[in-house]
Structures are given as C-alpha cells and as structure tokens.
Scaffold this motif. Structure first.
Motif, short mmCIF file in Angstrom:
data_model
loop_
_atom_site.label_atom_id
_atom_site.label_comp_id
_atom_site.label_asym_id
_atom_site.label_seq_id
_atom_site.Cartn_x
_atom_site.Cartn_y
_atom_site.Cartn_z
N SER A 85 -134.29 -0.84 39.17
CA SER A 85 -133.00 -0.58 39.27
C SER A 85 -132.36 -1.29 40.25
N ARG A 86 -130.99 -1.07 40.29
CA ARG A 86 -130.10 -1.78 41.53
C ARG A 86 -130.33 -0.77 42.79
N PRO A 87 -130.35 -1.39 43.88
CA PRO A 87 -130.48 -0.73 45.04
C PRO A 87 -129.41 -0.18 45.80
N ALA A 88 -128.15 -0.60 45.30
CA ALA A 88 -126.89 -0.39 46.10
C ALA A 88 -126.64 1.12 46.20
N ALA A 89 -126.57 1.89 44.77
CA ALA A 89 -126.16 3.11 44.89
C ALA A 89 -127.05 4.30 45.81
N PRO A 90 -128.48 3.98 45.48
CA PRO A 90 -129.33 4.74 46.45
C PRO A 90 -129.09 4.70 47.78
N ARG A 91 -128.98 3.32 48.31
CA ARG A 91 -128.65 3.01 49.77
C ARG A 91 -127.51 3.68 50.22
N VAL A 92 -126.60 3.81 49.46
CA VAL A 92 -124.95 4.36 49.94
C VAL A 92 -125.15 5.88 50.05
N SER A 93 -126.18 6.14 49.08
CA SER A 93 -126.13 7.91 48.77
C SER A 93 -126.91 8.33 50.02
N ILE A 94 -127.88 7.53 50.42
CA ILE A 94 -128.85 8.03 51.66
C ILE A 94 -127.87 7.99 52.88
N ALA A 95 -127.13 6.92 53.21
CA ALA A 95 -126.33 6.81 54.45
C ALA A 95 -125.29 7.84 54.44
N LEU A 96 -124.63 8.03 53.15
CA LEU A 96 -123.70 9.15 53.03
C LEU A 96 -123.98 10.53 53.28
N GLY A 97 -125.36 10.83 52.70
CA GLY A 97 -125.96 12.13 53.02
C GLY A 97 -126.53 12.34 54.55
N VAL A 98 -126.93 11.21 55.12
CA VAL A 98 -127.28 11.39 56.42
C VAL A 98 -126.13 11.79 57.29
N ILE A 99 -125.01 10.99 57.12
CA ILE A 99 -123.86 10.89 57.90
C ILE A 99 -123.28 12.31 57.74
N MET A 100 -123.19 12.87 56.53
CA MET A 100 -122.51 14.40 56.39
C MET A 100 -123.41 15.41 56.77
N THR A 101 -124.76 15.20 56.57
CA THR A 101 -125.65 16.37 57.27
C THR A 101 -125.56 16.47 58.51
N VAL A 102 -125.52 15.32 59.41
CA VAL A 102 -125.35 15.40 60.80
C VAL A 102 -124.13 15.95 61.11
N LEU A 103 -123.24 15.51 60.42
CA LEU A 103 -121.63 15.97 60.81
C LEU A 103 -121.58 17.71 60.63
N LEU A 104 -122.03 18.18 59.28
CA LEU A 104 -121.79 19.46 59.03
C LEU A 104 -122.92 20.28 60.05
N VAL A 105 -124.03 19.86 60.19
CA VAL A 105 -124.94 20.54 61.04
C VAL A 105 -124.31 20.77 62.50
N GLY A 106 -123.88 19.54 63.05
CA GLY A 106 -123.29 19.41 64.23
C GLY A 106 -121.84 20.34 64.33
N LEU A 107 -121.17 20.69 63.12
CA LEU A 107 -120.24 21.58 63.39
C LEU A 107 -120.55 23.01 63.35
N TYR A 108 -121.74 23.20 62.68
CA TYR A 108 -122.56 24.74 62.68
C TYR A 108 -122.99 24.76 64.03
N ILE A 109 -123.62 24.03 64.52
CA ILE A 109 -123.94 24.24 66.05
C ILE A 109 -122.89 24.32 67.01
N TYR A 110 -121.85 23.64 66.83
CA TYR A 110 -120.52 23.50 67.85
C TYR A 110 -119.97 25.10 67.52
N GLY A 111 -119.90 25.57 66.40
CA GLY A 111 -119.51 26.77 66.09
C GLY A 111 -120.06 28.12 66.44
N LEU A 112 -121.52 27.84 66.82
CA LEU A 112 -122.11 28.91 67.26
C LEU A 112 -121.54 29.29 68.80
#
Length: 112
Positions: A85-112
């Motif tokens: 299978s082509r590797p582009a979509a899974p790699r972008v998916s991993i990068a986007l998922g990590v960035i959004m997880t860090v961003l959203l968890v950071g917002l929740y920690i900041y909101g506490l």
C-alpha cells in the motif's frame, strides 16, 4: 546490459508507486484526523461566539476531537503495516493525529 531501458528498470526497481494500492486504514485515519481538525475549529468558533464562556457542549466537542485524533494515530499505524500500500496517507494521518492530540490535550490542561 538488457535490451532496453524499460526492461532494465523493470528488473532493478523492486516496488513502483503505481503498483501500490491505496491504504484503506490510512485513508480512514486521515479522515479521522481531518474530522478532529474540523471539530477543533468548531469548538474555537463556539468559544469566541460565547465570549470565552465555553459551555459543556464545547468540552464534549473537544473530547470527541481527542478520540478522533487518537483513532487517526492508531489507524495510521495500522496503515503503515499493510503490505503493498502507498505510505503517504498513513504517514500524514499519524502526523495530523499527533499534532491534534497534543493541541487538544494541551488545551484541556490549560483549561484546568
């Protein structure tokens, strides 16, 4: 040497991109990651409209975004393990998922 350039490259190159198929779980992870980005921006817009006084539904939208971003990471890793299978979509998916997880968890920690 071989008869033609085409025969030479056909034998020497192991995997051609045109011979690979799209990764279904990679694309699913990419869609989950993009949905997480969309939910993040929806929650930001609702928070601005309420003048920073975010209601419970904005927190719920953020939790759904975290679940989708973690799902994007998992589906991305599953997509990278697919053979042929082509590797582009899974790699972008991993990068986007990590960035959004860090961003959203950071917002929740900041909101506490």
């Amino acid at each position: 040497m071989s008869k033609s350039r085409r025969d030479y490259f056909r034998r020497t190159r192991k995997v051609r991109m045109r011979d690979l198929s799209p990764s279904k779980s990679g694309w699913t992870g990419l869609i989950c990651g993009l949905a997480s980005v969309l939910l993040f921006w929806i929650s930001v817009i609702f928070s601005f409209l309420d003048a920073g006084d975010a209601q419970v539904y904005v927190g719920g939208i953020g939790l759904i975004g975290i679940v989708l971003s973690v799902g994007a990471i998992v589906m991305g890793f599953m997509g990278t393990r697919e053979e042929g299978s082509r590797p582009a979509a899974p790699r972008v998916s991993i990068a986007l998922g990590v960035i959004m997880t860090v961003l959203l968890v950071g917002l929740y920690i900041y909101g506490l």
